[in-house]
Each structure stands twice: as C-alpha cells, then as structure tokens.
Design a protein around this motif. Structure first.
Motif, PDB file in Angstrom:
ATOM      1  N   ILE A  59       0.838  -1.201   0.000  1.00  0.00           N
ATOM      2  CA  ILE A  59       0.000   0.000   0.000  1.00  0.00           C
ATOM      3  C   ILE A  59       0.871   1.249   0.000  1.00  0.00           C
ATOM      4  O   ILE A  59       0.584   2.228  -0.704  1.00  0.00           O
ATOM      5  CB  ILE A  59      -0.954  -0.013   1.206  1.00  0.00           C
ATOM      6  CG1 ILE A  59      -1.970  -1.147   1.038  1.00  0.00           C
ATOM      7  CG2 ILE A  59      -1.664   1.337   1.360  1.00  0.00           C
ATOM      8  CD1 ILE A  59      -2.896  -1.324   2.227  1.00  0.00           C
ATOM      9  N   ASN A  85       2.208   3.003  -3.238  1.00  0.00           N
ATOM     10  CA  ASN A  85       1.342   3.918  -3.975  1.00  0.00           C
ATOM     11  C   ASN A  85       1.702   5.380  -3.763  1.00  0.00           C
ATOM     12  O   ASN A  85       1.367   6.233  -4.584  1.00  0.00           O
ATOM     13  CB  ASN A  85      -0.114   3.707  -3.544  1.00  0.00           C
ATOM     14  CG  ASN A  85      -0.670   2.376  -3.974  1.00  0.00           C
ATOM     15  OD1 ASN A  85      -0.656   2.037  -5.142  1.00  0.00           O
ATOM     16  ND2 ASN A  85      -1.143   1.606  -3.022  1.00  0.00           N
ATOM     17  N   THR A 108      -1.157   0.927  -9.138  1.00  0.00           N
ATOM     18  CA  THR A 108      -2.196   1.888  -8.793  1.00  0.00           C
ATOM     19  C   THR A 108      -1.564   3.159  -8.233  1.00  0.00           C
ATOM     20  O   THR A 108      -1.545   3.367  -7.022  1.00  0.00           O
ATOM     21  CB  THR A 108      -3.157   1.308  -7.747  1.00  0.00           C
ATOM     22  OG1 THR A 108      -2.387   0.884  -6.612  1.00  0.00           O
ATOM     23  CG2 THR A 108      -3.910   0.131  -8.297  1.00  0.00           C
ATOM     24  N   THR A 139      -0.939   6.749  -6.801  1.00  0.00           N
ATOM     25  CA  THR A 139      -1.817   7.643  -6.078  1.00  0.00           C
ATOM     26  C   THR A 139      -1.922   8.988  -6.781  1.00  0.00           C
ATOM     27  O   THR A 139      -1.205   9.277  -7.741  1.00  0.00           O
ATOM     28  CB  THR A 139      -1.301   7.829  -4.648  1.00  0.00           C
ATOM     29  OG1 THR A 139      -2.256   8.580  -3.907  1.00  0.00           O
ATOM     30  CG2 THR A 139       0.013   8.568  -4.627  1.00  0.00           C
ATOM     31  N   GLU A 159      -6.490  -4.375  -2.988  1.00  0.00           N
ATOM     32  CA  GLU A 159      -5.865  -3.053  -2.922  1.00  0.00           C
ATOM     33  C   GLU A 159      -5.837  -2.375  -4.283  1.00  0.00           C
ATOM     34  O   GLU A 159      -6.162  -1.184  -4.416  1.00  0.00           O
ATOM     35  CB  GLU A 159      -4.450  -3.186  -2.369  1.00  0.00           C
ATOM     36  CG  GLU A 159      -3.672  -1.892  -2.345  1.00  0.00           C
ATOM     37  CD  GLU A 159      -2.251  -2.075  -2.815  1.00  0.00           C
ATOM     38  OE1 GLU A 159      -1.732  -1.137  -3.455  1.00  0.00           O
ATOM     39  OE2 GLU A 159      -1.656  -3.138  -2.557  1.00  0.00           O
ATOM     40  N   GLY A 214      -7.932   0.773  -5.141  1.00  0.00           N
ATOM     41  CA  GLY A 214      -7.061   1.919  -5.341  1.00  0.00           C
ATOM     42  C   GLY A 214      -7.364   2.663  -6.626  1.00  0.00           C
ATOM     43  O   GLY A 214      -7.363   3.899  -6.653  1.00  0.00           O
ATOM     44  N   TYR A 215      -7.650   1.950  -7.703  1.00  0.00           N
ATOM     45  CA  TYR A 215      -7.996   2.616  -8.960  1.00  0.00           C
ATOM     46  C   TYR A 215      -9.318   3.370  -8.838  1.00  0.00           C
ATOM     47  O   TYR A 215      -9.474   4.462  -9.385  1.00  0.00           O
ATOM     48  CB  TYR A 215      -8.081   1.596 -10.096  1.00  0.00           C
ATOM     49  CG  TYR A 215      -6.774   1.396 -10.815  1.00  0.00           C
ATOM     50  CD1 TYR A 215      -6.142   2.463 -11.441  1.00  0.00           C
ATOM     51  CD2 TYR A 215      -6.177   0.146 -10.876  1.00  0.00           C
ATOM     52  CE1 TYR A 215      -4.943   2.282 -12.109  1.00  0.00           C
ATOM     53  CE2 TYR A 215      -4.974  -0.044 -11.541  1.00  0.00           C
ATOM     54  CZ  TYR A 215      -4.368   1.030 -12.154  1.00  0.00           C
ATOM     55  OH  TYR A 215      -3.176   0.853 -12.808  1.00  0.00           O
ATOM     56  N   ARG A 258      -8.594   6.608  -6.429  1.00  0.00           N
ATOM     57  CA  ARG A 258      -7.588   7.627  -6.720  1.00  0.00           C
ATOM     58  C   ARG A 258      -8.159   8.908  -7.328  1.00  0.00           C
ATOM     59  O   ARG A 258      -7.527   9.960  -7.280  1.00  0.00           O
ATOM     60  CB  ARG A 258      -6.504   7.066  -7.641  1.00  0.00           C
ATOM     61  CG  ARG A 258      -6.962   6.687  -9.021  1.00  0.00           C
ATOM     62  CD  ARG A 258      -5.813   6.181  -9.841  1.00  0.00           C
ATOM     63  NE  ARG A 258      -4.724   7.149  -9.899  1.00  0.00           N
ATOM     64  CZ  ARG A 258      -4.028   7.416 -10.988  1.00  0.00           C
ATOM     65  NH1 ARG A 258      -4.296   6.773 -12.091  1.00  0.00           N
ATOM     66  NH2 ARG A 258      -3.068   8.296 -10.980  1.00  0.00           N
ATOM     67  N   GLU A 303      -6.453   8.728   1.946  1.00  0.00           N
ATOM     68  CA  GLU A 303      -6.360   7.670   0.928  1.00  0.00           C
ATOM     69  C   GLU A 303      -5.631   6.452   1.479  1.00  0.00           C
ATOM     70  O   GLU A 303      -6.060   5.310   1.277  1.00  0.00           O
ATOM     71  CB  GLU A 303      -5.639   8.210  -0.304  1.00  0.00           C
ATOM     72  CG  GLU A 303      -5.628   7.234  -1.465  1.00  0.00           C
ATOM     73  CD  GLU A 303      -5.025   7.837  -2.719  1.00  0.00           C
ATOM     74  OE1 GLU A 303      -4.798   7.063  -3.673  1.00  0.00           O
ATOM     75  OE2 GLU A 303      -4.779   9.054  -2.748  1.00  0.00           O
ATOM     76  N   LEU A 344      -7.310   2.785   1.979  1.00  0.00           N
ATOM     77  CA  LEU A 344      -6.723   1.593   1.367  1.00  0.00           C
ATOM     78  C   LEU A 344      -6.438   0.524   2.419  1.00  0.00           C
ATOM     79  O   LEU A 344      -6.677  -0.670   2.196  1.00  0.00           O
ATOM     80  CB  LEU A 344      -5.434   1.964   0.635  1.00  0.00           C
ATOM     81  CG  LEU A 344      -5.589   2.570  -0.756  1.00  0.00           C
ATOM     82  CD1 LEU A 344      -4.261   3.138  -1.236  1.00  0.00           C
ATOM     83  CD2 LEU A 344      -6.104   1.532  -1.738  1.00  0.00           C
ATOM     84  N   THR A 348      -8.495  -2.990   2.342  1.00  0.00           N
ATOM     85  CA  THR A 348      -7.668  -4.161   2.046  1.00  0.00           C
ATOM     86  C   THR A 348      -7.755  -5.192   3.160  1.00  0.00           C
ATOM     87  O   THR A 348      -7.966  -6.387   2.905  1.00  0.00           O
ATOM     88  CB  THR A 348      -6.204  -3.737   1.836  1.00  0.00           C
ATOM     89  OG1 THR A 348      -6.123  -2.827   0.733  1.00  0.00           O
ATOM     90  CG2 THR A 348      -5.339  -4.952   1.538  1.00  0.00           C
TER      91      THR A 348
END
Length: 396
Positions: free
Chosen positions: A28, A31, A39, A41, A327, A331-332, A335, A344, A348, A352
C-alpha cells in the motif's frame, strides 16, 4: 533457542504473521512513492520511501528463510521425501493456479480500464486475459504478487532434488555451512555472501520475471536453505541467540546509510556510480542484520502461544492471495475521489484488511474452497486436536 527440533516454535508463527502484515503495509505504501506501481496515487509523498526502505532490503529474504524453516519442519514430519514433495505441490500449486485464473486477472484489468480499455470484465476474461500479448501497454497474463509462490515452489523442487544426493554429500555440505555460520563468523560471513550476490551482473528485477531474475534466485534460494539449516542446526540457533543484538544494531545502522542515500537522491534519481558499491554493502548489512535479529527476537520474546495465534497463522496465506487484488481494484476506484494522501492511505488499509478477513473467514467455512485458498481440508470436529509439533504448513 529454547525450542528443540521436536517442538513447535511459536515465535516462527508470530514472525511469519508479522512479516506478512508488513508486506501489506509495504504494497500500500508504494502507492505514495515515485517508484511507480500498478495503482499510482493522486500525489507523491516525498518522505514515503524512507519507511519502506526500512524493510525493502530484508522483507522478502526473511519470508523465504521462514519458508525454508517451515519446509524443514514439514519434511521431518512426512513419512518420505516423496510425500513431502507431493504435499508441497498440492498446498502451494493448487492455490497458485486458482489465484492465477480467478484472483489475479482483475489487477491488469483495472489498469487497462484506467488506460482507456472499454470492454467489460467478462469480455476481457474470455477474450484477452490469457492471450499472452500486450494490450494497451499492459501485458497479460501476469503473475502479479503470486510470483512469490512460483519462486517458492521452484526452491522446493530444488530442495527435493538436493534430497536425492548421497547422504554423505548432504552431510558434508551441512557441516561446511555450519562451520561458516554457526559461530563467530555468522554475521561477517552472511553479510559477505549477500554483498557478493548483490554485486552479480544484472541485479534482480522489480517485475519478478522468472527467467530474467537469476540474481534474485541465488539470493532468495540461499536464504530458503538458510531457513532449512536453522531448523536443523542447534549450533546455528545458539549463534543467533548470542548475536541477535549486535545484528540488530548493524541492521539499524545500515538502514541509516540507506535512508541518507534516499534523502540525497530521492525517488527515481539514480545514485551516482561511485556510491553504488557502498550502497549495496549497506543493504547487504541491513538485510542480514535484520534477518538474524528478527529470528533472535522471535525466539527471545515471541516463542509463546496465544489464543489468536493459530487462526492468524492459518489466515496468512489467504490474506496473501487476495490482498493485492483488493488493494489494486479499490485503489484505482479511489484515486480520483479527491482525497489527500493520509485519508487515501487509511482507506486503502481499511478496505484491504476488510477484504482479506472476508476472504479468509468466508473461505474457511466452505469445504470445497479451502484447498483453493491454501487451507488444509477441515478436520473432523470430534477428533482430538493433534499435538503442537512442527510449524504449520506455510506458503511464504
């Protein structure tokens, strides 16, 4: 170390649990760095790479060493070498195939959609997901995070081949390794070996491409066999128990040098050529120092049972299988919601871990699904509990 070779070492369970929690935090956290990831950020946090560098030199090596320790425990418990290999192929191979076919494909699909791919997931899965081609800059299929299980299965096959060597050859190799590592040379010899591997031409790949990763294979396979040796050698266990504090000091000191390099040359700014060798040496010291220290800490402080231990140890492999897909997909979606870095990151983390728990708690109740997510077949509830013998089957 306190535990004999016939006892379950609970510290190894806790170490494995902790290592996988750190792995999720790491995935994570990437990102928020400029290193690039599936993914990315909305923005980069300049200092985010520093805490990640605190674990990046040793986290995967530690997992392979723990897996080697567990493999040795399982090998001692099985009736034959062949039974051990069959057990590993089933317990690792079946979840690997399930993950590659069912769990992993949403990850590249999320990247394709973000890049302008307009087809539905069903169309993607049927027509594109397994075509072995580049689609809008995304090569499919990809093993993604399951590369670890592929590598671990490979090293298990190497172990199975080594078991076919004459007994005198295996004993001689073990004696040489013990003379080198089980004593005052534990730290300098281990550092020297890892440093030498880091200097091999080509380095190892961040993409974990199996046939383009020879240096990583040497590094990880050596640590896998180190874990096997640790399970079998009382002298090595005692050497670690005597030297883990020094190893910890070396690991922390080396990380300070690695962090200083990252501050001076942040993100994707390359470290100048003359400083690369010292940087590799610092990472070798950090890697070996922290691995030895964590094994020592696990024995000194964590070798005790707890009512949560068995469930958490069982949950590790299902968590690993699902965590990155959860994740990446979330995440997509997240974002572009206008969040800053901290909300964020927290979102996440929560989603997750919630997905991991749901996957494990739901999957363990379905008899047909248990083998697919790396769990043993459900035992008869009326049967007596087996004695706590060796470390439970693990995947890494």
């Amino acid at each position: 170390m306190k535990a004999s070779t016939t006892q379950r070492h609970y510290g190894m369970d806790w170490l494995r649990i902790g290592a996988f929690v750190l792995l999720i935090f790491y995935h994570i956290g990437i990102n928020f760095t400029p290193w690039g990831y599936t993914t990315p950020t909305r923005g980069v946090v300049p200092w985010a790479e520093i805490p990640l560098l605190a674990t990046s030199a040793w986290r995967l090596g530690l997992l392979f060493a723990i897996s080697g320790y567990s493999s040795a425990a399982l090998l001692a418990r099985e009736k034959s070498d062949g039974a051990f290999l069959r057990s590993r192929l089933v317990r690792l191979g079946v979840p690997l195939l399930f993950a590659l076919i069912v769990i992993v494909p949403p990850q590249p699909y999320a990247g394709l959609v973000h890049g302008g791919y307009t087809q539905s997931y069903l169309y993607y899965f049927v027509h594109d997901a397994f075509t072995f081609q580049d689609i809008r800059g995304e090569y499919v299929p990809r093993p993604m995070h399951m590369w670890f299980v592929i590598y671990l299965l490979t090293y298990t096959l190497v172990l199975a081949a080594a078991l076919k060597l004459p007994l005198r050859v295996r004993q001689a190799a073990g004696q040489v390794a013990e003379r080198v590592l089980a004593g005052p040379w534990l730290l300098p010899a281990g550092i020297a070996i890892i440093f030498a591997v880091r200097l091999f031409p080509g380095n190892w790949t961040d993409s974990h491409e199996f046939f383009r990763d020879p240096v990583a294979h040497v590094h990880y396979c050596l640590l896998f066999f180190f874990g096997i040796m640790l399970r079998r050698s009382e002298k090595l266990r005692l050497a670690i128990a005597a030297q883990w504090k020094l190893a910890l000091a070396l690991g922390v000191g080396a990380f300070a040098l690695v962090a200083a390099d990252a501050i001076r040359y942040p993100g994707n700014v390359p470290t100048p050529g003359p400083l690369l060798v010292p940087l590799h040496f610092a990472k070798a010291v950090q890697c070996w120092g922290m691995i030895v220290a964590l094994f020592g800490i696990a024995d000194r402080f964590w070798n005790r049972d707890n009512r949560w231990r068995a469930m958490l140890a069982e949950a590790v492999f299902p968590f690993y299988i699902i965590h990155q897909t959860a994740e990446v997909c979330f995440g997509y979606w997240l974002r572009d919601k206008g969040l800053t870095a901290l909300p964020e990151f927290l979102a996440l983390m929560m989603v997750t871990f919630a997905a991991c728990w749901a996957f494990y708690l739901g999957g363990r109740e379905l008899r047909w699904l248990r083998p697919l997510i790396g769990l043993s077949p459900r035992r008869n509830r009326a049967a007596p509990s087996p004695p706590a013998a060796d470390l439970a089957p693990v995947s890494g």
